[in-house]
Design an enzyme around this catalytic site. Structure first.
Site, mmCIF file in Angstrom:
data_model
loop_
_atom_site.group_PDB
_atom_site.id
_atom_site.type_symbol
_atom_site.label_atom_id
_atom_site.label_comp_id
_atom_site.label_asym_id
_atom_site.label_seq_id
_atom_site.Cartn_x
_atom_site.Cartn_y
_atom_site.Cartn_z
ATOM 1 N N GLU A 186 20.572 -39.291 22.868
ATOM 2 C CA GLU A 186 19.766 -39.519 22.332
ATOM 3 C C GLU A 186 18.270 -39.545 22.564
ATOM 4 O OE1 GLU A 186 21.126 -41.157 19.690
ATOM 5 O OE2 GLU A 186 22.534 -39.711 19.308
ATOM 6 N N ASP A 194 10.622 -45.439 11.534
ATOM 7 C CA ASP A 194 10.888 -46.776 12.592
ATOM 8 C C ASP A 194 10.623 -47.849 12.267
ATOM 9 O OD1 ASP A 194 12.454 -45.339 14.818
ATOM 10 O OD2 ASP A 194 11.228 -43.821 14.562
#
Lengths: 394, 253
Positions: B45, B56
């Site tokens: 990814e 995140d």
């Protein structure tokens, strides 16, 4: 009808929605399913109204500003949100949301804050309700808003510095969202403006709608009409404007004026006038207008007023702008500071610099003498004394 | 056939790696990809950096901020990847937030992905319903697999719905958290992995968030098709040249 309010999926025209990662879905969904029914409960309304009256000090006066009216040749009224407990309209929303959080069985409250007004309003209601309170605030804002940091701490809140990105309001909001992702069971996120994923923009607007509700009956007493010709409010994220406009959205005889912060000038590169400088995009879970690069990176806005330097605008305001229902003006730092000082000297009221932006619009408009103009005075200027002192060299 | 679907049919426990494009150096992207393939990684990814990555944790946030400082943009990434299929043959996904993709233009973005040889997309803040109603047709037109996330809090009904519109794999978020290493998995996670496995979904699941070493990789893949390592790898490439990637991968499997 009702085209200016949120539809069932939380859209205002093309704007709104809930662009959130799956981790937030259960919490946002829970809120979406329950907020209207809880707000309509008799016991909720009773408690909410009682607190607004006895704790906040509502209704806030609608004051006829005679000397200001003479100067601008119109009938100018000030909606005195500055007289609320904690000094601004923010508390209307935090009281509503904490009552909702309690009914959803949450025990821990988180919030973001820029200048610290929403953080103080949240810490205040958490103290009142005996709930744990964590406020995220950009490291840069902590340094420039020390008195509000101290207030939050005195009220028992934990203030956590946001050290990512530009270390200001948008980063504090990111940190609050991350905390919510990490604490999905017991935590309620009290957002301070009409931003974020659906149902926040609608929920916050409903809690703030007490402002326009009161304007209606107060104006009736003063002028024997419930409709002003103009309502003027400043817009950062847009919660005070959303509250002042709420009951008038479908009545087009009432002209809605939103005033953004132009900072050092719209084309100066240091501005927060999102309607002029923003493009369609997604910020904090909502599709709206936001200031960004061609690559879609969110940029840092600037205004002398810490409460207006948000790179987006609530999705309802984006729709009011695009549809032409509201007229968007902007005021520079200098224009706002002068308008703030003028209010001090003509009416004996020191306004928050945010609210001074709304006042600065008077100079830019032409009125008929019989026009009724309501300016939403969203907050008081105590928190801004340092900025006023430095600007005017008092 | 899509490379991701083929890879999932190999019937082995897949090791997938996430890294942020443009980190630690502006032109790190291609050397990292080459070294990952050489080290035996099954799938990658590639993260599109974003100014406000709200799902995140600190490690990926910091890599994203640095990548943007390095001048990385969506356009630059496509330019770097222009000839990638001459060098790398494992499945490649782009993972990023929706706003930069929206600014690029969703259809234009998908078209570029197809031309470049990208096989799939992971867009955490593109809600399942919005994808389903507005974008599924475009993604399919360019033969792109769109990957959805599920978490320990996702209801069974919603997992079934996500399963029904998924065509590559389901990204199974290990714990209620932002990205980043956790150390190890407790009983709650093990129960969750088993619960999902018992649902017999048509779409294979790959576990992500909190996988950082051999132990967590093995635990995560006991019931799932594979696992994704992100933050731990981003930390590693922040400190080591691409040539050392093999030693990191060998420590996992």
């Amino acid at each position: 009808m009702n085209t200016y309010y949120a539809d069932k999926k939380g859209y205002y025209g093309a704007y709104g929605g809930a662009f959130i990662p799956e981790m937030l879905y259960p919490n946002v969904e829970e809120l979406k399913k329950n907020y209207i029914s809880i707000m309509q409960e008799v016991s909720f309304q009773k408690e909410f109204q009682q607190l607004l009256k006895d704790y906040v000090g509502r209704p806030s006066p609608l004051f006829y500003a005679q000397r200001l009216s003479e100067k601008y040749q119109a009938k100018i009224y000030l909606k005195r949100e500055d007289l609320n407990h904690t000094g601004a309209h923010k508390i209307n929303n935090t009281i509503g949301q904490i009552l909702l959080a309690k009914r959803l069985g949450k025990s821990r409250i988180i919030a973001e804050t820029g200048a610290g007004q929403h953080g103080v309003a949240t810490a205040t209601v958490c103290a009142l309700m005996g709930m744990e309170c964590v406020v995220f605030m950009g490291e840069v804002d902590i340094a420039r808003q020390a008195p509000n940091v101290a207030r939050m701490k005195m009220l028992g809140a934990e203030v956590i510095p946001a050290t990512s990105g530009s270390k200001t309001l948008k980063d504090a909001t990111n940190e609050a969202i991350r905390d919510w992702i990490n604490n999905p069971e017991d935590t309620f996120y009290i957002i301070g403006s009409v931003v974020g994923p659906h149902p926040y923009p609608d929920m916050v607007a409903r809690f703030q709608s007490v402002i326009s509700q009161e304007i209606r009956f107060q104006l009736k007493e003063h002028e024997n009409t419930s409709k002003p010709d103009y309502i003027i409010a400043c817009v950062g994220g847009g919660s005070n404007a959303a509250g002042a406009f709420f009951h008038y959205l479908d009545n087009k005889e009432v002209k809605l004026i939103a005033v953004e912060a132009a900072g050092k000038g719209i084309d100066s590169g240091e501005s927060a006038a999102t309607s002029q400088l923003g493009k369609d995009g997604i910020i904090h879970g909502s599709r709206t207008l936001l200031m960004q690069t061609d690559d879609g990176q969110i940029t840092e806005p600037y205004s002398i007023s810490a409460g207006l330097d948000y790179p987006g605008v609530g999705p309802q305001h984006a729709h009011l702008f695009k549809s032409g229902r509201a007229r968007f003006l902007s005021a520079t730092d200098d224009e706002a500071m002068q308008a703030g000082l003028e209010l001090c000297q003509l009416e004996g009221i020191i306004p928050a610099i945010e609210s001074a932006h709304a006042l600065a619009a008077l100079e830019k408009m032409t009125f008929k003498k019989e026009d009724i103009v309501v300016v939403n005075l969203s907050g008081r200027g105590d928190k801004d004394l340092n900025t006023y002192i430095n600007y005017f060299n008092f | 056939m899509n490379r991701i679907v083929n890879k999932l049919n190999e019937n082995k426990k897949l090791l997938s790696i996430y890294f942020t494009a443009g980190y630690p150096e502006p032109d790190s992207t291609v050397p990292i990809l080459e070294n990952l393939e050489r080290s035996g990684v099954d799938m990658v990814e590639i993260g599109l950096p974003f100014s406000d990555p709200l799902a995140d944790g600190p490690t990926i946030q910091q890599s994203s901020t640095q990548a943007l400082k390095n001048g990385m943009t969506t356009k630059k990434l496509f330019a770097q990847l222009e000839n990638i299929r001459e060098k790398v043959s494992i499945p490649l996904l782009l993972m990023g937030y929706f706003n930069p993709i929206l600014q690029f233009g969703v259809e234009e973005f998908c078209k570029k992905c197809a031309e470049t040889g990208i096989d799939g997309l992971i867009i955490p803040d593109l809600p399942v319903e919005v994808y389903h109603n507005n974008y599924q047709k475009i993604f399919k037109k360019y033969n792109l697999v769109n990957v959805f996330l599920i978490t320990p809090q996702t209801t069974e009904e919603r997992i079934r719905y996500i399963d029904s519109i998924s065509d590559g794999f389901i990204y199974m978020v290990s714990t209620a958290s932002t990205t980043g290493a956790q150390g190890s998995f407790g009983n709650t996670q093990k129960e969750y992995f088993k619960r999902i496995s018992r649902m017999q979904l048509k779409t294979p699941q790959i576990v992500g968030f909190g996988i950082s070493n051999k132990e967590t990789f093995e635990l995560a893949t006991r019931h799932a098709a594979g696992a994704i390592i992100g933050s731990a790898f981003v930390k590693f490439v922040g400190k080591n040249p691409p040539g050392k990637i093999g030693s990191f991968i060998n420590s996992i499997h």
